[in-house]
Design a protein around this motif. Sequence first.
Motif, PDB file in Angstrom:
ATOM      1  N   THR A 112       0.866  -1.183   0.000  1.00  0.00           N
ATOM      2  CA  THR A 112       0.000   0.000   0.000  1.00  0.00           C
ATOM      3  C   THR A 112       0.899   1.228   0.000  1.00  0.00           C
ATOM      4  OG1 THR A 112      -0.213  -0.091   2.411  1.00  0.00           O
ATOM      5  CG2 THR A 112      -1.969  -1.113   1.120  1.00  0.00           C
ATOM      6  N   VAL A 113       0.726   2.090  -0.999  1.00  0.00           N
ATOM      7  CA  VAL A 113       1.625   3.249  -1.116  1.00  0.00           C
ATOM      8  C   VAL A 113       1.237   4.294  -0.076  1.00  0.00           C
ATOM      9  CG1 VAL A 113       2.060   2.781  -3.555  1.00  0.00           C
ATOM     10  CG2 VAL A 113       0.278   4.426  -2.921  1.00  0.00           C
ATOM     11  N   PRO A 114       2.244   5.034   0.441  1.00  0.00           N
ATOM     12  CA  PRO A 114       1.965   5.962   1.545  1.00  0.00           C
ATOM     13  C   PRO A 114       1.063   7.133   1.178  1.00  0.00           C
ATOM     14  CG  PRO A 114       4.334   5.866   1.055  1.00  0.00           C
ATOM     15  CD  PRO A 114       3.669   4.850   0.188  1.00  0.00           C
ATOM     16  N   GLU A 115       1.233   7.688  -0.033  1.00  0.00           N
ATOM     17  CA  GLU A 115       0.344   8.791  -0.416  1.00  0.00           C
ATOM     18  C   GLU A 115      -1.071   8.243  -0.558  1.00  0.00           C
ATOM     19  OE1 GLU A 115       0.788  11.968  -0.690  1.00  0.00           O
ATOM     20  OE2 GLU A 115       2.966  12.211  -0.796  1.00  0.00           O
ATOM     21  N   ALA A 116      -2.043   9.011  -0.047  1.00  0.00           N
ATOM     22  CA  ALA A 116      -3.440   8.557  -0.107  1.00  0.00           C
ATOM     23  C   ALA A 116      -4.334   9.779  -0.259  1.00  0.00           C
ATOM     24  CB  ALA A 116      -3.797   7.788   1.161  1.00  0.00           C
ATOM     25  N   VAL A 117      -5.530   9.540  -0.738  1.00  0.00           N
ATOM     26  CA  VAL A 117      -6.535  10.600  -0.817  1.00  0.00           C
ATOM     27  C   VAL A 117      -7.512  10.399   0.329  1.00  0.00           C
ATOM     28  CG1 VAL A 117      -8.327  11.661  -2.225  1.00  0.00           C
ATOM     29  CG2 VAL A 117      -6.315  10.662  -3.328  1.00  0.00           C
ATOM     30  N   THR A 118      -7.740  11.452   1.117  1.00  0.00           N
ATOM     31  CA  THR A 118      -8.610  11.380   2.289  1.00  0.00           C
ATOM     32  C   THR A 118      -9.628  12.515   2.181  1.00  0.00           C
ATOM     33  OG1 THR A 118      -6.662  10.639   3.528  1.00  0.00           O
ATOM     34  CG2 THR A 118      -8.581  11.296   4.825  1.00  0.00           C
ATOM     35  N   LEU A 119     -10.870  12.171   1.914  1.00  0.00           N
ATOM     36  CA  LEU A 119     -11.898  13.192   1.663  1.00  0.00           C
ATOM     37  C   LEU A 119     -12.770  13.367   2.910  1.00  0.00           C
ATOM     38  CD1 LEU A 119     -12.804  12.126  -1.987  1.00  0.00           C
ATOM     39  CD2 LEU A 119     -11.287  13.995  -1.273  1.00  0.00           C
ATOM     40  N   VAL A 120     -12.501  14.455   3.641  1.00  0.00           N
ATOM     41  CA  VAL A 120     -13.189  14.754   4.904  1.00  0.00           C
ATOM     42  C   VAL A 120     -14.544  15.421   4.608  1.00  0.00           C
ATOM     43  CG1 VAL A 120     -13.044  16.166   6.991  1.00  0.00           C
ATOM     44  CG2 VAL A 120     -11.004  14.979   6.143  1.00  0.00           C
ATOM     45  N   ARG A 121     -15.570  14.999   5.352  1.00  0.00           N
ATOM     46  CA  ARG A 121     -16.938  15.523   5.146  1.00  0.00           C
ATOM     47  C   ARG A 121     -17.267  15.530   3.658  1.00  0.00           C
ATOM     48  NH1 ARG A 121     -19.711  17.582   9.113  1.00  0.00           N
ATOM     49  NH2 ARG A 121     -20.856  18.943   7.722  1.00  0.00           N
ATOM     50  N   VAL A 122     -17.215  14.351   3.102  1.00  0.00           N
ATOM     51  CA  VAL A 122     -17.255  14.190   1.644  1.00  0.00           C
ATOM     52  C   VAL A 122     -18.509  14.796   1.026  1.00  0.00           C
ATOM     53  CG1 VAL A 122     -18.318  11.876   1.740  1.00  0.00           C
ATOM     54  CG2 VAL A 122     -16.811  12.490  -0.171  1.00  0.00           C
ATOM     55  N   TRP A 123     -19.605  14.764   1.770  1.00  0.00           N
ATOM     56  CA  TRP A 123     -20.878  15.266   1.228  1.00  0.00           C
ATOM     57  C   TRP A 123     -20.850  16.784   0.987  1.00  0.00           C
ATOM     58  CZ3 TRP A 123     -20.369  12.127   5.543  1.00  0.00           C
ATOM     59  CH2 TRP A 123     -20.213  12.800   6.763  1.00  0.00           C
TER      60      TRP A 123
END
Length: 194
Positions: free
Chosen positions: A136-147
């Motif tokens: 699993t690569v360290p860079e990731a996308v994290t979408l907070v309060r996606v709505w």
Amino acid sequence: MLSSPSDLKVTLIVASVRPDRFGPTVAAWATRRALAHDGLVLDVLDLMDLDLPAGLDGSGDTGLLRSRIDAADAFVVVTPEYNHGYPGFLKTAIDTVEAAAWRAKPLGLVSYGGGAGGARSAEQLRQVFAELEVVTVPEAVTLVRVWDLFDDAGRLLDPAGPDSAMRSMLDQLLWWGRTLRAAREQAVPVGAEA
Ligand SMILES: Cc1cc2nc3c(=O)[nH]c(=O)nc-3n(C[C@H](O)[C@H](O)[C@H](O)COP(=O)(O)O)c2cc1C
């Protein structure tokens, strides 16, 4: 964009299977970003389209899922967070495919949710995929309060941060993907079936 035989085969897995899920909005954005990235060809695998047995007995669409995982050089998982974890159906999909189809391939995470943006779900998946020798690569996308992040047409209101995170994640995925593909061509990984 024209594809080339050296392009990495990336399978993007959509993990949410709820009837009124938000997942397709996130997955459509991630798909657009991946298609705009050089060096890969994309296969979108929506788990909602699959009939997988909870008993892992190999029935239903198990064979189809196995063949799609086997054909991939790398993966992106688009996952929500439910009760601080990843969806149960995703675990069924992971467990129902033999380890050799996953082994020695990289995976990037796109997670979404409330205040933590699905980060707990993503971090748990790192543990699970480690057992399958998936990097699993360290860079990731994290979408907070996606709505709050997308307009009615499914476009990000403020794309700069997520687009940049997705680019970095895909850059790492491609580096690992090419490296591990070459390694798999040289030698069968330790523990893999012949
Ligand atoms: C059963 C359930 C549990 C949830 N638990 C969490 C949670 O622990 N953390 C969080 O940030 N969001 C949580 N949520 C909110 C989800 O992140 C949000 O509903 C998201 O849209 C789910 O993705 P989906 O619509 O693609 O299924 C939960 C939603 C559901 C349905």
